[in-house]
Design an enzyme around this catalytic site. Structure first.
Site, PDB file in Angstrom:
ATOM      1  N   SER A  84       0.813  -1.218   0.000  1.00 17.29           N
ATOM      2  CA  SER A  84       0.000   0.000   0.000  1.00 17.29           C
ATOM      3  C   SER A  84       0.845   1.267   0.000  1.00 17.29           C
ATOM      4  O   SER A  84       0.315   2.360  -0.115  1.00 17.29           O
ATOM      5  CB  SER A  84      -0.941   0.003   1.210  1.00 17.29           C
ATOM      6  OG  SER A  84      -0.198   0.127   2.403  1.00 17.29           O
ATOM      7  N   LYS A  88       1.493   3.831   6.939  1.00 18.85           N
ATOM      8  CA  LYS A  88       0.757   4.795   6.105  1.00 18.85           C
ATOM      9  C   LYS A  88       1.371   6.178   6.321  1.00 18.85           C
ATOM     10  O   LYS A  88       2.076   6.409   7.301  1.00 18.85           O
ATOM     11  CB  LYS A  88      -0.718   4.867   6.530  1.00 18.85           C
ATOM     12  CG  LYS A  88      -1.517   3.592   6.284  1.00 18.85           C
ATOM     13  CD  LYS A  88      -1.842   3.382   4.831  1.00 18.85           C
ATOM     14  CE  LYS A  88      -2.570   2.063   4.604  1.00 18.85           C
ATOM     15  NZ  LYS A  88      -1.738   0.879   4.817  1.00 18.85           N
TER      16      LYS A  88
END
Lengths: 436, 152
Positions: B72, B109
């Site tokens: 991601s 993230k």
């Protein structure tokens, strides 16, 4: 107090000193949680070597009433029913996390005594606002390592212990508590504390104190020191004085004298054959010798101990030990393995189901200060170079990359650790995975 | 330096198998060992060794290594299999790449804290941003300071 012998160490400055005890809450369980945040709020227990007994519990596990030291087979069903997360002990992880905590604490003061794997005493003498400092310590340790700590501060180590206990027990305190500076103001707190909750007062001592009418910590504080000394000795007298805010136990900042190196472990299962026990003992010798060399020490004596399980009531039980003294202090693994073999032969009895063996090195001295024996049997320099090379390989490439053939290759005696978490901080292949 | 033979691979060093122990790995900058004869002209310029730990790790007690298992964050140069060097002592400021705890799992993230809104942003169009509601409290495990990506 000239009559009270004080151990070596930094004098905390007599009256007006300030000692702070920092203690990681439920240390082993908390270490597991750092790398598995999903365990937050769930009961966690950690087992002893060989997965025998419960040796650490998270708060949730304590709240379920799981007792400390409980043999795990007795509560297996209960643990499953309550969905308790069970871990084998992971000392590589706990040791690394412990060192990190100490490193953070050293940023606050260099005057610190590492008391155990999860407790350190800090000398805060001269710090203006101990409560603010306590909170800063707690926050820093938590942020840097993820571990929750409790911080207790008092005029003496004994009072710091009590303050720490108070910080833990009373959730309203936020994990930090400072004893009131005026010793008289502690009385209510001490009155609510049974004597055996005081540092150094075990159950036995508490019983003897009880017969003298000393029931609470406050009773102990108010007892006449000389009387206590005459009945129970100087150690308990010191405790009385410490409760009064008079420091008798200095922080032991210096490395304590080398007390001998012990490597003793239970086998993964019962073992009968001499060959397997000899392999286990040789491995323990290797480990002990490694520790010895890491501290630049040599040993004069070696002792091997061997026993069956004290719980094997249906089988013949046996325990014995044998030792010998080297011609000269040594740090040479092969020499020690040979010596251990001689010891083991003397105590091994065929046909028994052995459960545990140990190796103890004693009479330790610094390598520089080593006495050279008249019949020095090995070339210390050559042996030293070989041992250093072995240690280096094992350090760089992982434990047991190089090991002595006597330690065996199949090793059926290896410890049982079925539920150990990965060694997140000490093995590349065990790094915690982070996903999407 | 010998001339490279075209088409031939010169092996300089072999990468280690994964194994324990993160020992310092000092690389010699200038070394010269001459038992007899003239001293090396480089000896006057010895500057010690370069230690990657020193370069990558400011606060060892607060620094942890984690292994990436998702994709991601490929847009930020973080690929599956990479090792992240995470410093827990750094404040989770807006724009930092962080390790956050979502449903008891660790995730990497980019942190966005703007106008009272907290979001965890992936850097791969195949993944949606994660909005952190006011009642959810975001737990940041640490701040990523380096990613180690291997090519061989």
């Amino acid at each position: 107090m000239p009559s009270i012998p004080s151990p070596r160490g930094r004098n905390t400055g007599g009256l007006g000193g300030l000692v702070c005890l920092v203690d990681v809450n439920n240390f082993y369980a908390s270490c597991e949680r750092v790398f598995d945040p999903g365990l937050e709020g769930r009961p966690v227990v950690v087992l002893s070597n060989n997965d025998g007994c419960i040796i650490a519990r998270s708060q949730e596990a304590k709240d379920l009433g799981i007792p400390m030291g409980e043999p795990v087979h007795k509560v297996k069903d209960f643990l499953r029913r309550e969905r308790v997360h069970v871990y084998s002990s992971n000392y590589a992880l706990y040791g690394d996390m412990s060192a990190r905590v100490v490193a953070v604490l050293k940023r606050f003061t260099p005057y610190l005594e590492v008391y155990s794997i999860d407790e350190s005493f800090l000398d805060l003498t001269g710090f203006a606002d101990p409560a603010a400092h306590g909170r800063a310590v707690k926050d820093a340790v938590h942020r840097w390592t993820g571990l929750p700590v409790s911080v207790g501060t008092g005029a003496t180590k004994t009072l710091a212990k009590i303050a720490n206990r108070t910080a833990k027990k009373d959730p309203g305190l936020g994990g930090v508590f400072v004893m009131p500076p005026d010793p008289g103001d502690n009385d209510a707190l001490l009155a609510a504390l049974p004597a055996d909750a005081v540092w150094g007062i075990g159950r036995r001592l508490a019983q003897r104190l009880g017969k003298l009418g000393v029931i609470t910590a406050l009773d102990l504080k108010r007892a006449e020191p000389k009387f206590i000394r005459s009945r129970l000795g100087v150690v308990v007298e010191r405790t009385v004085l410490e409760l009064r805010g008079i420091p008798c136990l200095d922080l032991e900042l210096t490395q304590p004298d080398h007390k001998g190196i012990m490597v003793a472990r239970g086998f993964g299962r019962r073992i009968t054959e001499y060959r397997h026990i000899a392999e286990a003992v040789a491995t323990y010798v290797s480990r002990a010798a490694e520790k010895l060399r890491r501290q630049d020490l040599a040993a004069n004596t070696l002792t091997v101990s061997l026993r069956t399980s004290p719980f094997d009531t249906h089988r013949q039980r046996y325990a014995n030990a044998a030792g010998l003294t080297f011609p000269e202090a040594t740090f040479d693994t092969p020499a020690m393995i040979a010596a251990a073999g001689q010891c083991l032969k003397r105590i091994y009895r065929p046909g028994l189901a052995y459960q545990k063996a140990g190796v103890f090195l004693d009479g330790l001295e610094k390598v520089g200060a080593m006495q050279l024996g008249l019949f020095a049997s090995i070339d210390q320099n050559r042996a030293g170079a070989l041992m250093r090379a072995v240690d280096r390989l094992n350090r760089d490439w992982g434990r047991d990359t190089v090991r002595f053939a006597a330690a065996g290759t199949r090793r059926p005696w290896m410890m049982k650790q079925k539920m150990r978490s990965p060694c997140y901080t000490t093995r590349w292949q065990d790094l915690k995975r982070v996903g999407n | 330096m010998p001339e490279d033979v075209p088409g031939e691979v010169i092996e300089i060093g072999r990468a280690r198998e994964p194994g324990p122990a993160a020992e310092p790995c000092p690389l010699a900058f200038f070394t010269c060992r001459i038992e007899a004869g003239f001293p090396s002209p480089a000896d006057d310029y010895l500057e010690g060794t370069l230690d990657l730990n020193e370069h990558l790790i400011r606060r060892p007690a607060a620094t942890f290594f984690l292994r990436v298992s998702g994709d991601s964050m490929t847009g930020a140069g973080i690929y599956p299999g990479d090792i992240l060097i995470v410093d827990r002592s750094l404040p989770p400021a807006d724009g930092r790449i962080v390790i956050a705890v979502i449903d008891g799992e660790l995730t990497v993230k980019r942190l966005s804290r703007r106008h009272g809104r907290i979001r965890l942003l992936p850097e791969n169009p195949r993944y949606p941003p994660i909005e952190i509601n006011a009642e959810q409290d975001l737990r940041v495990w640490g701040v990523v300071v380096h990613a180690i990506h291997s090519f061989a």
